[in-house]
Enzyme design. Structure first.
Site, mmCIF file in Angstrom:
data_model
loop_
_atom_site.group_PDB
_atom_site.id
_atom_site.type_symbol
_atom_site.label_atom_id
_atom_site.label_comp_id
_atom_site.label_asym_id
_atom_site.label_seq_id
_atom_site.Cartn_x
_atom_site.Cartn_y
_atom_site.Cartn_z
ATOM 1 N N LYS A 83 85.326 -13.251 32.052
ATOM 2 C CA LYS A 83 86.773 -13.030 32.216
ATOM 3 C C LYS A 83 87.546 -14.178 31.573
ATOM 4 C CE LYS A 83 86.761 -15.158 36.774
ATOM 5 N NZ LYS A 83 86.471 -14.897 38.196
ATOM 6 N N TYR A 124 110.352 -35.961 22.237
ATOM 7 C CA TYR A 124 111.418 -35.431 23.093
ATOM 8 C C TYR A 124 111.603 -36.283 24.342
ATOM 9 C CZ TYR A 124 111.244 -30.909 20.641
ATOM 10 O OH TYR A 124 111.294 -29.905 19.724
HETATM 11 C C1 LIG Z 1 85.385 -15.708 38.609
HETATM 12 C C2 LIG Z 1 84.524 -15.152 39.656
HETATM 13 C C3 LIG Z 1 83.191 -15.583 39.768
HETATM 14 C C4 LIG Z 1 82.629 -16.735 38.954
HETATM 15 O O1 LIG Z 1 83.076 -17.951 39.526
HETATM 16 P P1 LIG Z 1 82.578 -19.367 38.984
HETATM 17 O O2 LIG Z 1 83.115 -20.334 39.986
HETATM 18 O O3 LIG Z 1 83.207 -19.546 37.643
HETATM 19 O O4 LIG Z 1 81.118 -19.339 38.921
HETATM 20 C C5 LIG Z 1 82.388 -14.927 40.683
HETATM 21 N N1 LIG Z 1 82.866 -13.932 41.469
HETATM 22 C C6 LIG Z 1 84.159 -13.535 41.399
HETATM 23 C C7 LIG Z 1 84.627 -12.439 42.300
HETATM 24 C C8 LIG Z 1 85.032 -14.128 40.510
HETATM 25 O O5 LIG Z 1 86.298 -13.731 40.471
#
Ligand SMILES: *Cc1c(COP(=O)(O)O)cnc(C)c1O
Length: 383
Positions: A38, A276
């Site tokens: 993701k 800035y």
């Molecule tokens: C993003 C996510 C993960 C992975 O988490 P990490 O801390 O990056 O390993 C796992 N389960 C869910 C439901 C998530 O949203």
């Protein structure tokens, strides 16, 4: 692609990725791997990373947040399973059947709609229930379980939930894991309940990176790491607990480096302002390097006057405010700096380095945010 004509680029180390996958597989043993891509693969590049992951047969699933990400990896050539962790709009549910994508269900309307589409298409659908165990984000409360079971029973093509999952609220941020234990008890009790209703899912999954690293009993059938695969620890507390448990600290290597080039070099007199808001004033004659990177690219404005970059392995402090597309660094103390020289924003150079964790510390953030906000327009090169 070579970086010769690029002003800013991200390098992804395939060797580090392979190392991290091996470490994850070693930690999880028999549990299968569902790795998170993701947020543009935590800023590493969705198609670049999913392409590399195709070569690693241990990986059973990619997990994504949205339908758009799922569709992109499917069309990009990923042939194994895909799970969407986030919500899917009603008008896209039918496409899940077309692309063979598995949704995580936390809401009844969605499940009913999927049920009626499955009837219409006469097609099965593998769904995963997200159980509310104490994070109070997406999730099905224990008292709602029977309602969900009734929906499954009324749609023959849905049959049963294929998976059941939960997500821990407080594993990364503490060395005290009572709350995680409490959530695990809730999860196990809800699974028992599903079992007693003849609805026990095939695949149980609860572990993100921190849970996977620290708690074997959260592994179940499938684990869902994200950040660790990219070579970063979920938090200081996670690595501290891991080392206390006698673990190794070379489990994960960062994949990502972020680089740019000097696009202007200038000499600024003493008592001149930089940038800035005139927030920086030179105390002596200063050699400034202008860099074509700003907060639009993901270099946080909170780092104004608060970080350093590396030029030829030497530290150059950031001076003045980070602009939208530009920033300035002080190279007065570095010999032989030339126009066009490579600059490291994240990664190592010579014997020094600047890490996503340092940038997070200086900008009141976390490594996850630093990485995932790296602009998707920046070219990703696999090295
Ligand atoms: C993003 C996510 C993960 C992975 O988490 P990490 O801390 O990056 O390993 C796992 N389960 C869910 C439901 C998530 O949203």
């Amino acid at each position: 692609m070579s970086n010769a004509n690029l002003l800013s680029w991200i390098e992804i180390s395939y060797k580090a990725l392979a190392h991290n996958i091996k470490s994850l597989a070693g930690l999880t043993g028999k549990s299968k791997l569902a790795v998170s891509v993701k947020a543009n693969a935590y800023g590493h590049g969705l198609l670049e990373i999913s392409g590399l992951l195709s070569k690693h047969k241990q990986i059973e699933y990619l997990t994504v947040h949205s339908f758009e990400e799922a569709q992109a990896v499917r069309l990009g050539g990923w042939l194994r399973k895909i799970m969407i962790l986030g919500p899917v709009q009603a008008n896209l549910l039918e496409a899940l059947f077309e692309y063979d994508i598995e949704p995580v269900i936390f809401e009844k309307t969605t499940l009913r709609k999927l049920g009626s589409i499955s009837n219409k298409l006469k097609k099965n659908m593998r769904t995963h229930l997200k159980l509310e165990t104490g994070t109070n984000r997406q999730g099905i409360a224990e008292k709602e379980l029977e309602d969900f079971v009734e929906i499954y029973k009324s749609y023959p093509y849905l049959k049963k939930p294929y998976g059941a999952s939960t997500h821990f609220a407080n594993i990364e941020d503490t060395t005290n894991h009572e709350y995680a234990e409490y959530q695990l008890e809730n999860f196990n009790r809800m699974i028992k309940k599903l079992d007693s209703l003849q609805m026990k899912p095939v695949l149980l999954h609860t572990a993100s990176s921190a849970a996977l690293i620290l708690f074997k009993k959260t592994h179940f059938d499938l684990v869902r790491p994200g950040i660790a695969m990219y070579g970063h620890w979920p938090s200081k507390e996670t690595i501290a607990t891991h080392l206390n448990q006698g673990g190794k600290n070379n489990l994960f290597q960062p994949l990502l480096s972020w680089k740019t080039r000097i696009t202007q070099l200038k000499s600024v007199a003493a008592d001149e302002f930089v940038g800035y808001g005139c927030t920086y004033r030179t105390s002596k004659k200063t050699r400034l390097a202008v860099l074509p990177v700003g907060y639009f690219d993901g270099y946080s404005r909170a780092l104004s006057n608060h970080s350093y970059v590396l030029v030829g392995g030497k530290r150059a402090p950031v001076r003045g405010r980070i602009c939208m597309n530009l920033m300035m660094a002080d190279v007065s103390d570095i010999k032989g700096v030339k126009l066009g020289d490579e600059v490291t924003l994240i990664g190592s150079s010579g014997r020094d380095s600047v890490t996503a964790e340092q940038l997070a510390g200086w900008s009141n953030s976390i490594n996850y945010e630093i990485l995932s906000r790296l602009g998707s327009h920046i070219p990703r090169l696999i090295v």
